[in-house]
Design a protein around this motif. Structure first.
Motif, PDB file in Angstrom:
ATOM      1  N   VAL A 115       0.841  -1.099   0.199  1.00  0.00           N
ATOM      2  CA  VAL A 115      -0.058  -0.207  -0.142  1.00  0.00           C
ATOM      3  C   VAL A 115       0.802   1.352   0.093  1.00  0.00           C
ATOM      4  N   ALA A 116       2.047   1.374   0.786  1.00  0.00           N
ATOM      5  CA  ALA A 116       2.922   2.325   0.998  1.00  0.00           C
ATOM      6  C   ALA A 116       3.662   2.675  -0.457  1.00  0.00           C
ATOM      7  N   ALA A 117       4.184   1.671  -1.096  1.00  0.00           N
ATOM      8  CA  ALA A 117       4.992   1.634  -2.317  1.00  0.00           C
ATOM      9  C   ALA A 117       3.934   1.937  -3.455  1.00  0.00           C
ATOM     10  N   ARG A 118       2.629   1.973  -3.281  1.00  0.00           N
ATOM     11  CA  ARG A 118       1.661   2.187  -4.562  1.00  0.00           C
ATOM     12  C   ARG A 118       1.924   0.885  -5.426  1.00  0.00           C
ATOM     13  N   LEU A 119       1.600  -0.350  -4.952  1.00  0.00           N
ATOM     14  CA  LEU A 119       1.563  -1.537  -5.461  1.00  0.00           C
ATOM     15  C   LEU A 119       0.215  -2.210  -5.388  1.00  0.00           C
ATOM     16  N   CYS A 120      -0.717  -1.420  -4.858  1.00  0.00           N
ATOM     17  CA  CYS A 120      -2.017  -1.857  -4.629  1.00  0.00           C
ATOM     18  C   CYS A 120      -2.670  -0.291  -4.292  1.00  0.00           C
ATOM     19  N   ALA A 180       1.631   1.483  11.121  1.00  0.00           N
ATOM     20  CA  ALA A 180       2.619   2.779  11.725  1.00  0.00           C
ATOM     21  C   ALA A 180       3.778   2.655  11.235  1.00  0.00           C
ATOM     22  N   PHE A 181       4.414   1.777  10.625  1.00  0.00           N
ATOM     23  CA  PHE A 181       6.017   1.604  10.403  1.00  0.00           C
ATOM     24  C   PHE A 181       5.949   2.170   8.937  1.00  0.00           C
ATOM     25  N   THR A 182       4.844   2.124   8.208  1.00  0.00           N
ATOM     26  CA  THR A 182       4.704   2.334   6.722  1.00  0.00           C
ATOM     27  C   THR A 182       4.280   3.765   6.300  1.00  0.00           C
ATOM     28  N   GLY A 183       3.487   4.329   7.446  1.00  0.00           N
ATOM     29  CA  GLY A 183       2.648   5.393   7.064  1.00  0.00           C
ATOM     30  C   GLY A 183       1.370   5.370   6.346  1.00  0.00           C
ATOM     31  N   THR A 184       0.807   4.312   6.735  1.00  0.00           N
ATOM     32  CA  THR A 184      -0.623   3.936   6.196  1.00  0.00           C
ATOM     33  C   THR A 184      -1.583   3.900   7.487  1.00  0.00           C
ATOM     34  N   VAL A 185      -2.725   3.660   6.994  1.00  0.00           N
ATOM     35  CA  VAL A 185      -3.834   3.587   8.016  1.00  0.00           C
ATOM     36  C   VAL A 185      -4.143   2.004   8.002  1.00  0.00           C
ATOM     37  N   GLY A 186      -4.271   1.655   9.151  1.00  0.00           N
ATOM     38  CA  GLY A 186      -4.701   0.060   9.502  1.00  0.00           C
ATOM     39  C   GLY A 186      -5.768   0.103  10.458  1.00  0.00           C
ATOM     40  N   MET A 187      -6.910  -0.639  10.052  1.00  0.00           N
ATOM     41  CA  MET A 187      -7.995  -0.726  10.935  1.00  0.00           C
ATOM     42  C   MET A 187      -8.216  -2.153  11.204  1.00  0.00           C
ATOM     43  N   LYS A 188      -8.095  -2.187  12.833  1.00  0.00           N
ATOM     44  CA  LYS A 188      -8.647  -3.648  13.299  1.00  0.00           C
ATOM     45  C   LYS A 188      -9.778  -3.481  13.705  1.00  0.00           C
ATOM     46  N   PRO A 189     -10.711  -4.152  13.087  1.00  0.00           N
ATOM     47  CA  PRO A 189     -12.484  -3.910  13.697  1.00  0.00           C
ATOM     48  C   PRO A 189     -12.653  -4.878  14.843  1.00  0.00           C
ATOM     49  N   THR A 190     -13.672  -4.709  15.476  1.00  0.00           N
ATOM     50  CA  THR A 190     -14.120  -5.367  16.758  1.00  0.00           C
ATOM     51  C   THR A 190     -14.089  -6.847  16.169  1.00  0.00           C
ATOM     52  N   ALA A 235      -9.938  -9.864  10.913  1.00  0.00           N
ATOM     53  CA  ALA A 235      -9.326  -9.246   9.477  1.00  0.00           C
ATOM     54  C   ALA A 235      -9.780  -7.923   9.536  1.00  0.00           C
ATOM     55  N   GLY A 236      -9.000  -7.092   8.828  1.00  0.00           N
ATOM     56  CA  GLY A 236      -9.431  -5.682   8.432  1.00  0.00           C
ATOM     57  C   GLY A 236      -8.459  -5.345   7.303  1.00  0.00           C
ATOM     58  N   PRO A 237      -8.541  -3.841   6.863  1.00  0.00           N
ATOM     59  CA  PRO A 237      -7.921  -3.496   5.921  1.00  0.00           C
ATOM     60  C   PRO A 237      -6.755  -2.613   6.165  1.00  0.00           C
ATOM     61  N   ILE A 238      -5.853  -2.155   5.171  1.00  0.00           N
ATOM     62  CA  ILE A 238      -4.837  -1.487   5.502  1.00  0.00           C
ATOM     63  C   ILE A 238      -5.107  -0.654   4.241  1.00  0.00           C
ATOM     64  N   ALA A 239      -5.020   0.851   4.284  1.00  0.00           N
ATOM     65  CA  ALA A 239      -5.308   1.740   3.026  1.00  0.00           C
ATOM     66  C   ALA A 239      -4.325   2.789   3.176  1.00  0.00           C
ATOM     67  N   ARG A 240      -4.398   3.799   2.545  1.00  0.00           N
ATOM     68  CA  ARG A 240      -3.616   5.155   2.625  1.00  0.00           C
ATOM     69  C   ARG A 240      -4.300   6.152   3.158  1.00  0.00           C
ATOM     70  N   THR A 241      -5.740   6.238   3.450  1.00  0.00           N
ATOM     71  CA  THR A 241      -6.449   7.195   4.168  1.00  0.00           C
ATOM     72  C   THR A 241      -7.427   6.524   4.992  1.00  0.00           C
ATOM     73  N   VAL A 242      -7.907   7.316   5.863  1.00  0.00           N
ATOM     74  CA  VAL A 242      -8.958   6.911   6.994  1.00  0.00           C
ATOM     75  C   VAL A 242     -10.155   6.636   5.910  1.00  0.00           C
ATOM     76  N   ARG A 243     -10.604   7.424   4.997  1.00  0.00           N
ATOM     77  CA  ARG A 243     -11.832   7.355   4.159  1.00  0.00           C
ATOM     78  C   ARG A 243     -11.660   5.828   3.482  1.00  0.00           C
ATOM     79  N   ASP A 244     -10.705   5.740   2.736  1.00  0.00           N
ATOM     80  CA  ASP A 244     -10.174   4.579   2.109  1.00  0.00           C
ATOM     81  C   ASP A 244     -10.378   3.249   3.056  1.00  0.00           C
ATOM     82  N   SER A 245      -9.888   3.312   4.245  1.00  0.00           N
ATOM     83  CA  SER A 245      -9.931   2.110   5.195  1.00  0.00           C
ATOM     84  C   SER A 245     -11.606   1.779   5.631  1.00  0.00           C
TER      85      SER A 245
END
Length: 494
Positions: free
Chosen positions: A167-172, A189-199, A218-228
């Motif tokens: 996600v950080a390197a723009r490969l998806c 946190a280590f790559t400057g992306t947004v990671g959401m761990k749901p309930t 399961a949860g998503p990793i994306a580049r913005t809060v909106r994307d997650s």
């Protein structure tokens, strides 16, 4: 026009709807980026460009007919823990060599139903056991970020390091991930992306290779809060095939994103000020408090007294469940089989050569704490502590709407720096494991750069099934911090 790989999911969705570009063009741009970068980053363990192209063509046809799904034509990477029908799934372990599922995990099935496109399978720590993505059978993932003035390779965090690096390197545009003790939030946190761990229970675990069943989510990793929020909306939902799946409607997470924090009370747990925490992490935390206060939130100190027992308890519960879950890998039904003189030696030889060192370490710990004479002393006691940790959060949430903490105690470290010291490695999860032990949702949002020029994240923890508040708070942090810089592209030149 912005390079197609630099788009957010929200921007790509709009561009596809406006016919500014096609799903095929979007997919081809990402496939080309993977081809150029993956040798250096090792984010993907399996690329599926032909399948991606087929899915993109089908998306373009649906868009043309006005039948676009919520993620129509959006190219995603899939962590190699999610079973994908007719596509190799190994959990990045030698013991699952060449395993090709005949079924699709519920989460990925939901994504394909929404129109998403699969670019390939992403690298992860073997069976999701690790905090640095150095335990994969397919080799370590390299963080696209580097320290200023240094070419030393950094880890992308784990276990979802392939997801965060891609996600950080723009490969998806986004990626699936799993979190057992911090494996979405720490790599984010280590790559400057947004990671959401749901309930726990928000997303089905069916078809995901299990590590610790009462902790995995399961949860998503994306580049913005909106994307997650967009991704989680498609991934989540009740699944009758998973007994732990919550039979609750999926809210409109994206609608919560811009609602602000006015009127919310944010808790600051004193126990998270741990000894040896880097001063810049404390400074970042204070900055986050200031941002939320300026945006209209009330901040108050809280206590989570059993926090100090979370890490030792987690490293009893998780290995115990792992030793039970991994007993099925014996060389009989699928995956690797090493010959032996009898069935017992076949089991032993298969497991000896099939599992890596970290997996063996955790299986041995888990078997030990579940054995006669030690079960009460270790496993039962850890479960009692887990109940106390959950009670701490329940009491705290009587007076606050969300909790703000750092995501990690330090920025990304160099490859090989901590892999020789399991205890040092486990301490990376100190701020994240409590959330899994209590089954709560947590999000990591990029909040700035370290003195080394590498990303740092802030974590927001919420009440069970209140991911919407996390997206509200996360958006305020993202707005205040400003857009996260792109890592310098060194990999396409290497």
């Amino acid at each position: 026009m912005t390079d197609l790989t630099d788009l957010t999911i929200a921007e790509a969705r709009k561009g596809l709807a406006d016919k500014s570009f096609s799903a095929v063009e979007l997919t081809e741009a990402h496939s080309a980026a993977i081809k150029s970068a993956n040798r250096a980053l090792n984010a993907y363990v399996l690329e599926t460009p032909e399948r991606a192209l087929e899915m993109a063509k089908a998306s373009d046809a649906r868009i043309a007919k006005g039948e676009a799904g919520a993620l129509e034509g959006i190219p995603l990477g899939i962590k190699d823990l999610f079973c994908t029908k007719d596509v190799r799934t190994t959990a990045c372990s030698h013991i699952l060599d060449r395993f090709t599922p005949t079924y699709e995990s519920t989460v990925t099935s939901n994504l394909w139903d929404a129109g998403a496109v699969m670019l390939g399978k992403l690298n992860n720590d073997e069976f999701a056991m690790g905090s640095s993505n150095e335990t994969s059978f397919y080799g370590e993932v390299i963080n696209p970020w580097r320290r200023e003035g240094s070419d030393a390779p950094l880890v992308p965090g784990g276990s979802s390091g392939g997801s965060s690096a891609a996600v950080a390197a723009r490969l998806c545009l986004g990626a699936t991930a799993t979190d057992t003790g911090g494996s979405i939030r720490q790599p984010a946190a280590f790559t400057g992306t947004v990671g959401m761990k749901p309930t726990y229970g928000r997303c089905s675990r069916w078809g995901i290779v299990a590590f610790a069943s009462s902790l995995d989510q399961a949860g998503p990793i994306a580049r913005t809060v909106r994307d997650s929020a967009i991704l989680l909306g498609a991934m989540a939902g009740h699944d009758p095939k998973d007994a732990t799946s919550a039979d609750l409607p999926v809210p409109d997470f994206e609608a919560a994103v811009g609602q602000g924090v006015k009127g919310l009370t944010i808790g600051i747990p004193k126990e998270y000020r741990v000894e040896g925490m880097a001063p810049e992490i404390e400074a970042l935390w204070q900055q986050g408090i200031a941002w939320l206060t300026e945006a209209g939130a009330t901040v108050k100190d809280i206590s989570l007294p059993h926090t100090k027992y979370a890490l030792p308890s987690y490293y009893i519960v998780a290995p115990a469940e792992a030793s039970s879950n991994l007993a099925r890998y014996d060389g009989v039904r699928y995956g690797l089989r090493e010959p032996g003189t009898d069935v017992i030696s076949m089991y032993e030889n298969t497991r000896e050569s099939g599992f890596g060192a970290e997996v063996k370490r955790r299986v041995l710990i888990g078997t030990y704490v579940l054995s006669a004479g030690y079960y009460d002393a270790y496993y039962l006691k850890a479960q009692k502590v887990r109940t106390l940790i959950k009670r701490d959060f329940d009491q705290a949430f009587e007076g606050v709407d969300a909790i703000l903490t750092p995501t990690t105690p330090a920025p990304a470290f160099a490859a090989g720096e901590k892999s020789g010291d399991p205890l040092e490695m486990y301490l990376n999860d100190i701020f994240t494991v409590t959330v899994n032990m209590a089954g709560l949702p947590g999000i990591s949002v990029p909040a700035g750069l370290s003195s080394e020029g590498t990303p740092l994240g802030l974590q927001v923890i919420g009440r069970a099934f209140d991911e919407e508040t996390l997206f509200r708070v996360g958006q305020v942090i993202e707005d205040a911090a400003g857009p996260m810089a792109k890592p310098q592209d060194w990999w396409s030149k290497s």
